[in-house]
Motif scaffolding. Structure first.
Motif, short mmCIF file in Angstrom:
data_model
loop_
_atom_site.label_atom_id
_atom_site.label_comp_id
_atom_site.label_asym_id
_atom_site.label_seq_id
_atom_site.Cartn_x
_atom_site.Cartn_y
_atom_site.Cartn_z
N GLY A 1 -0.05 8.61 1.30
CA GLY A 1 -1.29 8.29 2.01
C GLY A 1 -2.45 9.17 1.60
N ARG B 1 0.83 -1.21 0.00
CA ARG B 1 0.00 0.00 0.00
C ARG B 1 0.86 1.26 0.00
NH1 ARG B 1 -5.47 1.51 2.95
NH2 ARG B 1 -5.43 3.74 2.58
N HIS C 1 -4.81 8.40 -0.68
CA HIS C 1 -5.94 7.70 -1.27
C HIS C 1 -6.57 6.73 -0.27
CE1 HIS C 1 -4.86 9.25 -5.25
NE2 HIS C 1 -3.61 8.99 -4.92
N SER C 2 -7.84 6.46 -0.48
CA SER C 2 -8.57 5.54 0.38
C SER C 2 -8.21 4.10 0.04
CB SER C 2 -10.08 5.73 0.21
OG SER C 2 -10.48 5.34 -1.11
N THR C 3 -8.54 3.19 0.95
CA THR C 3 -8.29 1.77 0.71
C THR C 3 -9.02 1.31 -0.55
OG1 THR C 3 -8.02 1.34 3.07
CG2 THR C 3 -8.54 -0.55 1.66
N GLU C 4 -10.23 1.81 -0.75
CA GLU C 4 -11.01 1.42 -1.92
C GLU C 4 -10.31 1.85 -3.21
OE1 GLU C 4 -12.22 2.92 0.75
OE2 GLU C 4 -13.37 1.24 1.58
N GLU C 5 -9.73 3.04 -3.22
CA GLU C 5 -9.03 3.53 -4.41
C GLU C 5 -7.78 2.70 -4.69
OE1 GLU C 5 -10.05 8.31 -4.50
OE2 GLU C 5 -8.61 7.56 -3.02
N ASP D 1 0.74 4.17 -2.71
CA ASP D 1 0.23 5.46 -2.24
C ASP D 1 1.28 6.09 -1.33
OD1 ASP D 1 -1.38 7.60 -1.61
OD2 ASP D 1 -2.72 6.45 -0.29
N GLU E 1 -7.27 -0.44 -3.79
CA GLU E 1 -7.69 -1.76 -4.24
C GLU E 1 -8.20 -1.73 -5.67
OE1 GLU E 1 -10.47 -2.91 -1.23
OE2 GLU E 1 -8.90 -3.73 0.10
N LYS E 2 -8.84 -0.63 -6.06
CA LYS E 2 -9.33 -0.50 -7.44
C LYS E 2 -8.15 -0.42 -8.41
CE LYS E 2 -12.53 0.22 -10.62
NZ LYS E 2 -11.71 0.48 -11.82
#
Length: 208
Positions: free
Chosen positions: A65, A58, A67-71, A62, A73-74
């Motif tokens: 830091g 991660r 971006h969100s976890t969803e972003e 990123d 993972e996408k």
């Protein structure tokens, strides 16, 4: 080799400052733009993929830091890495070993691709990004680029002609000069051209 391709990339990021002439993006002379601002807005996938040892996947994707976890993972999903990441005990929180040796060269290159996707920059430079990967990984990268950067600008320094055959424009360089430039189809129709000769040597026909 030695035609000036990598030098052009270095000039784009202002690792080398031009002694004459100018590089403009949307009419803006990049020599008048701050280095941090310029380099933050152009993504690059180099020939040798760079991962940061001791950091998690991660953190590698990123860096700040932002971006969100969803972003994150996408981006991983778009880079065709979801299955590989899910197979790791800690998933995206798995730590990258020294030199990224716990991943194959292809996986490291796809991680760099996921990082570029996450940045959402409109300009992406591929500096012979598929030179050291197998054709399957090359194909995955091309499919992802077509989908994720459809509304952006891709500048590809390429050694495999098939990776640039669908580009809008090809620039053929030699000895630091532009020898010819046009669409691949137009260049292939010129039987006396440099690109035509390269394509013939690689086994392509002018029917592409």
């Amino acid at each position: 080799t030695g035609s000036g391709k990598s030098t052009m990339v270095q000039c784009l990021f202002r690792l080398l400052e031009a002694e004459a002439g100018a590089i403009t993006i949307d009419g803006v002379d990049i020599s008048r733009v701050g280095l941090h601002r310029l380099r933050k807005r152009i993504s690059v996938i180099p020939q040798v993929p760079t991962l940061f040892s001791g950091c998690t996947i991660r953190e590698n994707l990123d860096l700040f830091g932002a971006h969100s976890t969803e972003e994150v993972e996408k981006a991983i999903e778009d880079a065709h890495l979801q299955e590989m990441i899910n197979s790791l005990p800690l998933g995206i929180d798995s730590v990258v070993s020294e030199g990224g040796t716990n991943f194959s060269v292809g996986e490291r290159q796809l991680l760099c691709l996921a990082r570029a996707i996450l940045s959402r920059n409109k300009i992406l430079v591929l500096d012979e990004a598929t030179a050291n990967v197998d054709r399957r990984t090359d194909q995955l990268i091309q499919e992802t680029l077509e989908k994720s950067f459809a509304d952006g600008t891709l500048i590809a320094v390429a050694h495999r002609l098939e990776t640039i055959m669908h580009s809008d424009r090809v620039i053929v360089m030699g000895n630091g000069h532009v020898l010819e430039h046009d669409s691949p189809q137009t260049l292939l129709s010129n039987e006396n051209g440099h690109f035509y000769a390269m394509a013939q040597s690689a086994g392509y026909s002018n029917n592409l």
